[in-house]
Design an enzyme around this catalytic site. Structure first.
Site, PDB file in Angstrom:
ATOM      1  N   ASP A 223       3.981   9.386  -1.452  1.00  0.00           N
ATOM      2  CA  ASP A 223       2.795   8.661  -1.017  1.00  0.00           C
ATOM      3  C   ASP A 223       2.530   7.524  -1.988  1.00  0.00           C
ATOM      4  O   ASP A 223       2.719   7.679  -3.197  1.00  0.00           O
ATOM      5  CB  ASP A 223       1.574   9.590  -0.986  1.00  0.00           C
TER       6      ASP A 223
ATOM      7  N   HIS B 221       0.815  -1.216   0.000  1.00  0.00           N
ATOM      8  CA  HIS B 221       0.000   0.000   0.000  1.00  0.00           C
ATOM      9  C   HIS B 221       0.849   1.266   0.000  1.00  0.00           C
ATOM     10  O   HIS B 221       0.330   2.352  -0.293  1.00  0.00           O
ATOM     11  CB  HIS B 221      -0.934   0.001   1.213  1.00  0.00           C
TER      12      HIS B 221
END
Length: 461
Positions: free
Chosen positions: A365, A157
């Site tokens: 991110d 993730h």
């Protein structure tokens, strides 16, 4: 239909809306197959006679939730230590914040072995196993060593850093070799796949076989980008629910003379919040017409406050916001509204809809779903503008956002000014394309495409 088994650091009841979009998305397949979700219980216990925590099992509809307590020693080495003081900073390109304490990796390996040992008796021969995130990278290798033959997929993730940064991790070869015990490895963005390719070629002396297939250490794995999405319809329903409507009306009333800029983040050094505050200060300095007009609402929810780096960033951000308000504020206008607490999810869509500009500017991110939620919450007739860091995984998909380099204070300020003055016709056109893309590749698409790839994988050689 084969049963789905999900393994993650934490487990959530997929029937509860508060569990979040990921749990709900996984819950659909888990419910359909009478699946199993396995992970840490969240409980830390003093070492028992065996040094291992207790197992717990409960039913959530057709889904079995199986959780394991961890001892203090294991939790501190596996979770606080290796996961969050080694892998998290390194994978976000912050070698300067990594703590390569030699004891952490032993705890990390020990807990992954413990998970494998406790999970193995619960497995059925035709299970499809899906492991999630950086806490559990070596889990498949541990399961294989115990004789597990089922198909196992892994999804990261967070971002995968470039080869040269990965190589700074002590025993990085063991860590990356563990990925080859999976049948399918999923990343958030194509850039992550490229970093994996470079590592395989230059560090593992392996090769790309084409079609996202890689071979090294005598094993073959498929590694592809599966960008995670949101449940657009669920978020739209939240947007039109009472809590969100009340929030939207309140914000419009309270800030009727202002234009709102909005940041919603966890207080994490990867999110670029101090850099965002400096860009806002630059905006006020260079474009005085924004005085008494533009207000930045920055929500920074608490996270990992027992780690020193998080205390440092909180103090830095509070100092910055105080300085901006001191230098530019008026009796009836504070330029920055800084909130260090979590805002209820039901109110978030109303905040997003009220904001003329959404600021999603992380330094790095994996994806960043706030960017997609901001787009989904907008009024198509009068949408706001998304300002998005080029270093967020979402930037590969959301090309109609205004992309910025968050390290460039001047450039980010210029882009915010552009967003504030963008004509309605251009805002509508950009929003329409962004919304279509997040609908096309939503969280259900993500789950479906990954599981199809895993079911189609050839299996253990």
């Amino acid at each position: 239909m084969a049963r789905l088994v999900v393994i993650s650091n934490r487990v959530a009841d997929p029937r509860k809306p508060a569990a979040g979009g990921l749990a709900v998305a996984l819950g659909e397949s888990l419910q359909q197959t009478g699946g199993l979700w396995f992970g840490w219980s969240g409980t830390i216990v003093e070492d028992g006679p065996t040094g291992e925590g207790e197992m717990h099992r409960q039913q959530a509809g057709k889904v079995t939730l199986a959780t394991l307590d961890l001892s203090r020693e294991d939790h501190d080495a596996y979770y606080l230590g290796y996961s969050n003081k080694v892998l998290w900073p390194v994978f976000h390109n912050r070698l300067d914040l990594a703590n390569f304490d030699a004891g952490f990796i032993g705890g990390y390996r020990r807990v992954n072995q413990l998970f494998a040992r406790k999970l193995l008796p619960l497995l059925q021969p035709d299970d499809i196993i899906w492991v999630h995130d950086y806490h559990l990278i070596p889990l498949a290798a541990e399961l294989r060593a115990m004789g597990c033959k089922q198909k196992i997929g892994f999804f990261l993730h967070i971002p995968l850093p470039p080869q040269i940064i990965l190589a700074a991790i002590p025993q990085h070869e063991w860590l990356m070799r563990s990925l080859f015990a999976y049948d399918v490895v999923g990343f958030q963005a194509q850039q992550d796949v490229q970093h994996f390719d470079r590592y395989v070629s230059n560090e593992a002396h392996g090769e790309s076989l084409g079609h996202d297939r890689f071979r090294a250490w005598g094993q073959t794995v498929r590694a592809s980008a599966f960008p995670i999405g949101i449940d657009v319809d669920e978020f739209l329903a939240l947007t039109h629910a009472k809590e969100a409507r009340d929030m939207h009306e309140t914000m419009k009333r309270e800030y009727s003379q202002r234009r709102l800029l909005l940041g919603i983040d966890r207080l994490d050094y990867s999110k670029g919040i101090p850099q965002r505050a400096r860009a806002f200060r630059e905006l006020l300095a260079r474009y005085p017409e924004n005085h008494r007009s533009a207000t930045l609402i920055q929500i920074a929810s608490p996270t990992r406050e027992d780690v020193d780096a998080y205390g440092d960033i909180r103090r830095e951000l509070e100092s910055l916001c105080g300085a901006i308000n001191g230098d530019y504020g008026e009796l009836d206008w504070m330029p920055v509204r800084y909130i260090h607490r979590t805002v209820a999810r039901k109110r978030v869509p109303g905040l997003c809809r009220a904001a003329a500009v959404g600021l999603v500017t992380p330094l790095r991110d994996g994806m960043n779903l706030v960017a997609k939620e901001y787009v989904a919450a907008q009024d198509p007739a009068d949408p706001g503008v998304l300002v998005l860091s080029r270093f967020a995984g979402a930037a590969e998909q959301l090309k109609e956002a205004l992309l910025v380099n968050p390290y460039d204070t001047h450039g980010t300020a210029e882009t915010i000014q552009q967003a504030l003055h963008m004509p309605l016709e251009e805002r509508r056109a950009r929003h329409q394309k962004l919304l279509a893309r997040i609908r096309e590749q939503d969280v259900h698409w993500w789950r479906r495409t990954f599981l199809e790839a895993l079911r189609d994988a050839p299996g253990v050689e």
